[in-house]
Design a protein around this motif. Sequence first.
Motif, PDB file in Angstrom:
ATOM      1  N   LEU A  16      -3.207  -1.438  -9.582  1.00 51.05           N
ATOM      2  CA  LEU A  16      -2.204  -2.110  -8.759  1.00 51.05           C
ATOM      3  C   LEU A  16      -2.786  -2.654  -7.449  1.00 51.05           C
ATOM      4  CD1 LEU A  16       0.834   0.337  -9.172  1.00 51.05           C
ATOM      5  CD2 LEU A  16       0.232  -1.656 -10.548  1.00 51.05           C
ATOM      6  N   SER A  17      -4.066  -2.908  -7.434  1.00 59.13           N
ATOM      7  CA  SER A  17      -4.691  -3.400  -6.200  1.00 59.13           C
ATOM      8  C   SER A  17      -4.295  -4.834  -5.885  1.00 59.13           C
ATOM      9  CB  SER A  17      -6.221  -3.293  -6.302  1.00 59.13           C
ATOM     10  OG  SER A  17      -6.615  -1.950  -6.338  1.00 59.13           O
ATOM     11  N   ILE A  54      -3.964   4.363 -10.248  1.00 59.76           N
ATOM     12  CA  ILE A  54      -2.976   3.518  -9.583  1.00 59.76           C
ATOM     13  C   ILE A  54      -3.670   2.510  -8.666  1.00 59.76           C
ATOM     14  CG2 ILE A  54      -1.086   3.501  -7.910  1.00 59.76           C
ATOM     15  CD1 ILE A  54      -0.251   4.396 -10.690  1.00 59.76           C
ATOM     16  N   HIS A  55      -4.663   2.965  -7.932  1.00 56.43           N
ATOM     17  CA  HIS A  55      -5.378   2.065  -7.016  1.00 56.43           C
ATOM     18  C   HIS A  55      -6.054   0.926  -7.769  1.00 56.43           C
ATOM     19  CE1 HIS A  55      -7.897   0.541  -3.845  1.00 56.43           C
ATOM     20  NE2 HIS A  55      -8.992   0.921  -4.475  1.00 56.43           N
ATOM     21  N   ARG A  77       2.327   1.699  -3.413  1.00 54.47           N
ATOM     22  CA  ARG A  77       1.363   2.287  -4.362  1.00 54.47           C
ATOM     23  C   ARG A  77       1.202   3.783  -4.121  1.00 54.47           C
ATOM     24  NH1 ARG A  77      -1.760  -2.456  -3.374  1.00 54.47           N
ATOM     25  NH2 ARG A  77      -3.118  -1.277  -1.965  1.00 54.47           N
ATOM     26  N   ALA A  99       1.995   6.711  -6.784  1.00 48.92           N
ATOM     27  CA  ALA A  99       0.953   7.680  -7.151  1.00 48.92           C
ATOM     28  C   ALA A  99       1.433   9.105  -6.929  1.00 48.92           C
ATOM     29  CB  ALA A  99      -0.315   7.406  -6.342  1.00 48.92           C
ATOM     30  N   ILE A 146      -4.529   7.277  -1.261  1.00 48.50           N
ATOM     31  CA  ILE A 146      -4.171   5.865  -1.119  1.00 48.50           C
ATOM     32  C   ILE A 146      -3.813   5.542   0.322  1.00 48.50           C
ATOM     33  CG2 ILE A 146      -2.511   4.089  -1.804  1.00 48.50           C
ATOM     34  CD1 ILE A 146      -2.511   5.256  -4.566  1.00 48.50           C
ATOM     35  N   THR A 176       0.826  -1.205   0.000  1.00 49.82           N
ATOM     36  CA  THR A 176       0.000   0.000   0.000  1.00 49.82           C
ATOM     37  C   THR A 176       0.866   1.263   0.000  1.00 49.82           C
ATOM     38  OG1 THR A 176      -1.727  -1.162   1.212  1.00 49.82           O
ATOM     39  CG2 THR A 176      -1.838   1.222   1.196  1.00 49.82           C
TER      40      THR A 176
END
Length: 448
Positions: A192-193, A188-189, A58, A62, A90, A55
């Motif tokens: 790339l989750s 991005i969320h 990410r 971002a 994020i 997290t």
Amino acid sequence: MSPQPARSGAPGSRPTGSPTATGPLPAVPMLDRARETVRGWFFQGISRGRSDALTVGRAAIAAALAYLVSGFIWNHEHPFFSSIVAFIIIGFGIEKKMRKIVEMSCGVMLGVLLGELARAVIGSGTWQILVVVFGAGMLARFIDSSNLFGFQVAIQSLLVMIMPITPGMTPGGRALDAVTGVVVAIIIHLLLSGDPRRLQSRAASSFYRELEDTLVSLALSARSGDRGVAQAALKNIRAVSQKYTDEWSLANDVANEMATFSPSGLRHADDVNRLQHLLVGSDRAMRNMRVIARREVEFLEAVRGDAHSRLADALLAARDAVLELSRAVSHEDVDFTEARRKLRLFCSYLSPEMLLRNDEGMRPGRAGHFEGVTLTIQLRSLAIDLLQATGLSAAEAKQFLPSLVVAADGDAIGPRPMTMEMRALEPPATTEALELLITDRSDPDRRR
């Protein structure tokens, strides 16, 4: 003859380092406690870092990408608002990002617009900051009750008031940077989750680990007759059980969101629903464990600390079943067949004539019998909860339980040949329960 002084290590001797009436407490135990505290803090920190590494990664991507995009597309010299907004959206840990994105986006945009408007009308300075921050905060509380929304409206308006306008930036440039940060964070969320089931499996594993530890402690208490161990288990599960339930529930919400919006999560939607359904029975089991721990404390108190190895065996059988449930949710293909086999073994113990005799074969007295029967019924309820967690209905789960219909002949209590009246009270034959052991019906859309 005068008594000889007790030698070190002999029964009745005072251990080295224990407090005395004339001397202060030694420093060694305090150092040990401090060392254990630091060690616990260190390993907890490592665990948190490992859990949130993806997290945070990410969020960092971002923030950097939003800064790059704003500078490249809008030709802004220092588009710091893009990075700030992208990172905050994020953030850390797991949460329902789409709702947060909506609240963040609205709060950021409103805060930036209020700041830009105030700066153009009344300028920037100490009293202007006071007026703008107070007005933005009160307006945010009027519009919505969300603390996140209110925080963003106030803080973004404050940043606009105190940050200098860089060369080439128009009054609306910061609002444009904020929009860029929101868009980049969303992309991005969603991209790339990762696998949504990973969040659920991790939360479920922690949940089941707490159940396992509690069952082991209760089994130890039953085998030794020490109700202090059961009391400690009861105190612990009361303190932490709701936390694990809430963590799993949040993981379910986040996984469902990812499976709905994320391109990489769409193909896992069925598995997400299955693991979501698993929490229903598991949460009931966790609530039941609190009651079981309390009932065991009362039972051991009523029987005056007699050892009950058969009760301990039953609790360990439940622990084995919970362990199989934990293994099932960690696999890509969820299959509860082995967990049901373990639960069938657990169910075979669940009758008073099996559980209430102590290690000498003696039955409890009147008070012990009452508390023991109550404990047995609660354990049967736990078995049904765990069986329902594997996808069975309540009627199917009850087929695994042994009969409670017994006949009494003087002091001899136990199963007897049933009369027609007694047979009418019996649950159905267990052939259907055996068939359930070899058929995985955990899919909510299974055929009957």
